[in-house]
Design a protein around this motif. Structure first.
Motif, PDB file in Angstrom:
ATOM      1  N   LYS A   7       0.634  -1.029   0.126  1.00 37.64           N
ATOM      2  CA  LYS A   7      -0.031   0.181   0.077  1.00 37.64           C
ATOM      3  C   LYS A   7       0.959   1.174  -0.071  1.00 37.64           C
ATOM      4  CE  LYS A   7      -4.026  -2.098   2.055  1.00 37.64           C
ATOM      5  NZ  LYS A   7      -4.335  -2.733   3.003  1.00 37.64           N
ATOM      6  N   LEU A   8       1.953   0.952   0.223  1.00 35.63           N
ATOM      7  CA  LEU A   8       3.029   2.144   0.310  1.00 35.63           C
ATOM      8  C   LEU A   8       3.694   2.500  -1.260  1.00 35.63           C
ATOM      9  CD1 LEU A   8       4.938   1.203   3.610  1.00 35.63           C
ATOM     10  CD2 LEU A   8       2.843   2.544   3.255  1.00 35.63           C
ATOM     11  N   ASN A   9       4.093   3.664  -1.214  1.00 32.45           N
ATOM     12  CA  ASN A   9       4.833   4.152  -2.617  1.00 32.45           C
ATOM     13  C   ASN A   9       6.522   3.897  -1.945  1.00 32.45           C
ATOM     14  OD1 ASN A   9       3.210   5.077  -4.651  1.00 32.45           O
ATOM     15  ND2 ASN A   9       3.119   6.970  -3.291  1.00 32.45           N
ATOM     16  N   THR A  10       7.234   3.521  -2.889  1.00 34.19           N
ATOM     17  CA  THR A  10       8.485   3.216  -2.537  1.00 34.19           C
ATOM     18  C   THR A  10       9.217   4.035  -3.428  1.00 34.19           C
ATOM     19  OG1 THR A  10       8.466   0.934  -2.066  1.00 34.19           O
ATOM     20  CG2 THR A  10      10.645   1.533  -2.657  1.00 34.19           C
ATOM     21  N   TYR A  11      10.056   5.309  -3.066  1.00 32.13           N
ATOM     22  CA  TYR A  11      10.706   6.176  -3.779  1.00 32.13           C
ATOM     23  C   TYR A  11      12.192   5.620  -3.838  1.00 32.13           C
ATOM     24  CZ  TYR A  11       6.955   9.374  -3.030  1.00 32.13           C
ATOM     25  OH  TYR A  11       5.681  10.005  -3.211  1.00 32.13           O
ATOM     26  N   VAL A  12      12.645   5.476  -5.184  1.00 31.83           N
ATOM     27  CA  VAL A  12      13.930   4.825  -5.366  1.00 31.83           C
ATOM     28  C   VAL A  12      14.720   6.028  -6.053  1.00 31.83           C
ATOM     29  CG1 VAL A  12      15.140   3.187  -6.695  1.00 31.83           C
ATOM     30  CG2 VAL A  12      13.034   2.372  -5.685  1.00 31.83           C
ATOM     31  N   LEU A  13      15.656   6.457  -5.215  1.00 35.90           N
ATOM     32  CA  LEU A  13      16.734   7.534  -5.560  1.00 35.90           C
ATOM     33  C   LEU A  13      17.634   7.137  -6.456  1.00 35.90           C
ATOM     34  CD1 LEU A  13      16.402   9.371  -2.241  1.00 35.90           C
ATOM     35  CD2 LEU A  13      14.843   9.488  -3.960  1.00 35.90           C
ATOM     36  N   VAL A  14      17.962   7.459  -7.739  1.00 42.65           N
ATOM     37  CA  VAL A  14      19.127   7.138  -8.502  1.00 42.65           C
ATOM     38  C   VAL A  14      19.821   8.258  -8.876  1.00 42.65           C
ATOM     39  CG1 VAL A  14      19.404   5.994 -10.760  1.00 42.65           C
ATOM     40  CG2 VAL A  14      17.475   5.418  -9.750  1.00 42.65           C
ATOM     41  N   CYS A  81      13.103   8.372  -8.947  1.00 40.90           N
ATOM     42  CA  CYS A  81      13.730   9.832  -8.646  1.00 40.90           C
ATOM     43  C   CYS A  81      15.134  10.024  -9.065  1.00 40.90           C
ATOM     44  CB  CYS A  81      13.392  10.618  -7.084  1.00 40.90           C
ATOM     45  SG  CYS A  81      11.910  10.364  -6.466  1.00 40.90           S
ATOM     46  N   ALA A  82      15.455  11.074 -10.000  1.00 44.01           N
ATOM     47  CA  ALA A  82      16.856  10.995 -10.540  1.00 44.01           C
ATOM     48  C   ALA A  82      17.389  12.451 -10.669  1.00 44.01           C
ATOM     49  CB  ALA A  82      17.034  10.158 -11.657  1.00 44.01           C
ATOM     50  N   GLU A  83      18.609  12.494 -10.421  1.00 46.18           N
ATOM     51  CA  GLU A  83      19.331  13.600 -10.752  1.00 46.18           C
ATOM     52  C   GLU A  83      20.535  13.387 -11.858  1.00 46.18           C
ATOM     53  OE1 GLU A  83      21.240  14.921  -7.061  1.00 46.18           O
ATOM     54  OE2 GLU A  83      22.578  13.258  -6.980  1.00 46.18           O
ATOM     55  N   ASN A  84      20.691  14.503 -12.735  1.00 46.26           N
ATOM     56  CA  ASN A  84      21.510  14.487 -13.929  1.00 46.26           C
ATOM     57  C   ASN A  84      21.387  13.144 -14.650  1.00 46.26           C
ATOM     58  OD1 ASN A  84      23.949  13.215 -12.726  1.00 46.26           O
ATOM     59  ND2 ASN A  84      24.115  14.792 -11.556  1.00 46.26           N
ATOM     60  N   TYR A  85      22.618  12.384 -15.044  1.00 41.29           N
ATOM     61  CA  TYR A  85      22.572  11.164 -15.568  1.00 41.29           C
ATOM     62  C   TYR A  85      21.591  10.155 -15.170  1.00 41.29           C
ATOM     63  CZ  TYR A  85      24.602   6.733 -17.114  1.00 41.29           C
ATOM     64  OH  TYR A  85      24.833   5.534 -17.576  1.00 41.29           O
ATOM     65  N   GLY A  86      21.315   9.983 -14.087  1.00 44.81           N
ATOM     66  CA  GLY A  86      20.229   9.224 -13.632  1.00 44.81           C
ATOM     67  C   GLY A  86      18.750   9.406 -14.253  1.00 44.81           C
ATOM     68  N   GLY A  87      18.481  10.464 -14.716  1.00 41.36           N
ATOM     69  CA  GLY A  87      17.101  10.398 -15.589  1.00 41.36           C
ATOM     70  C   GLY A  87      17.272   9.735 -16.849  1.00 41.36           C
ATOM     71  N   LEU A  88      18.279   9.563 -17.268  1.00 49.50           N
ATOM     72  CA  LEU A  88      18.379   8.728 -18.565  1.00 49.50           C
ATOM     73  C   LEU A  88      18.223   7.229 -17.929  1.00 49.50           C
ATOM     74  CD1 LEU A  88      21.610  10.002 -20.520  1.00 49.50           C
ATOM     75  CD2 LEU A  88      19.235  10.218 -21.044  1.00 49.50           C
ATOM     76  N   ALA A 103       5.526   6.540 -11.056  1.00 48.19           N
ATOM     77  CA  ALA A 103       5.742   7.709 -11.487  1.00 48.19           C
ATOM     78  C   ALA A 103       7.368   8.006 -11.597  1.00 48.19           C
ATOM     79  CB  ALA A 103       5.494   9.017 -10.519  1.00 48.19           C
ATOM     80  N   LEU A 104       7.827   9.092 -12.411  1.00 46.57           N
ATOM     81  CA  LEU A 104       9.071   9.210 -12.759  1.00 46.57           C
ATOM     82  C   LEU A 104       9.403  10.831 -12.409  1.00 46.57           C
ATOM     83  CD1 LEU A 104       9.805   7.847 -16.111  1.00 46.57           C
ATOM     84  CD2 LEU A 104      10.194   6.894 -13.816  1.00 46.57           C
ATOM     85  N   ILE A 105      10.476  11.117 -11.426  1.00 47.26           N
ATOM     86  CA  ILE A 105      10.639  12.603 -11.101  1.00 47.26           C
ATOM     87  C   ILE A 105      11.918  13.012 -11.483  1.00 47.26           C
ATOM     88  CG2 ILE A 105      10.973  14.137  -9.161  1.00 47.26           C
ATOM     89  CD1 ILE A 105       8.922  12.374  -7.527  1.00 47.26           C
ATOM     90  N   TYR A 106      12.305  13.772 -12.175  1.00 48.99           N
ATOM     91  CA  TYR A 106      13.603  14.270 -12.606  1.00 48.99           C
ATOM     92  C   TYR A 106      14.049  15.652 -11.920  1.00 48.99           C
ATOM     93  CZ  TYR A 106      12.606  11.195 -16.643  1.00 48.99           C
ATOM     94  OH  TYR A 106      12.165  10.460 -17.406  1.00 48.99           O
ATOM     95  N   MET A 107      14.850  15.307 -10.935  1.00 43.15           N
ATOM     96  CA  MET A 107      15.456  16.514 -10.065  1.00 43.15           C
ATOM     97  C   MET A 107      16.736  16.565 -10.779  1.00 43.15           C
ATOM     98  SD  MET A 107      14.328  14.865  -6.535  1.00 43.15           S
ATOM     99  CE  MET A 107      15.654  13.569  -6.524  1.00 43.15           C
TER     100      MET A 107
END
Length: 135
Positions: A7-14, A81-88, A103-107
């Motif tokens: 029931k929870l979201n899991t935020y995976v930070l790349v 969730c990703a920063e710079n190259y992680g967005g790819l 969802a995808l989050i591009y930070m």
């Protein structure tokens, strides 16, 4: 869409290239108070003095590596969730396992189009680092 798996979201930070994800303690605390999980992953890079030093660690390799971690942990309801190259990387992961991604989050991350590849979006400085293996 939430499933019976959790029931929870899991935020995976790349993270971006050659770095661990920025300190996530303050982020983790906020999301966990809201009832969500946070998992900070690091992209695999070749060790400098090893037999795999000449192995190519490409965008495809990073997509497969993080996807493998997600599958081995049996994660669902994922917000990548990703920063710079992680967005790819997260874009490729979403193509590989869309049924697990919410969802995808591009930070400050690279947001690729259909014809995009790593070499096209990185700076000249980073291209030189890639070519000379000096990261």
């Amino acid at each position: 869409m939430k499933t019976a798996h959790s029931k929870l979201n899991t935020y995976v930070l790349v993270p971006g290239s050659w770095q661990k994800f920025r300190s996530t303690d303050h982020i983790k605390e906020r999301f966990e108070k809201a009832g969500d999980r946070v998992l900070g992953l690091t992209l695999e890079i070749p060790p400098r003095a090893s037999a795999v030093q000449n192995q190519i660690f490409s965008l495809h390799h990073h997509i497969k590596y993080i996807t493998g971690q997600i599958l081995s942990l049996d994660l669902y309801n994922i917000v990548l969730c990703a920063e710079n190259y992680g967005g790819l990387v997260i874009t490729g992961i979403a193509d590989e396992i869309p049924e697990r991604i919410n969802a995808l989050i591009y930070m400050d991350g690279y947001i690729p189009d259909n014809s995009c590849f790593n070499w096209k979006v990185i700076s000249n400085i980073n291209r030189r680092l890639f070519v000379t293996n000096r990261y």
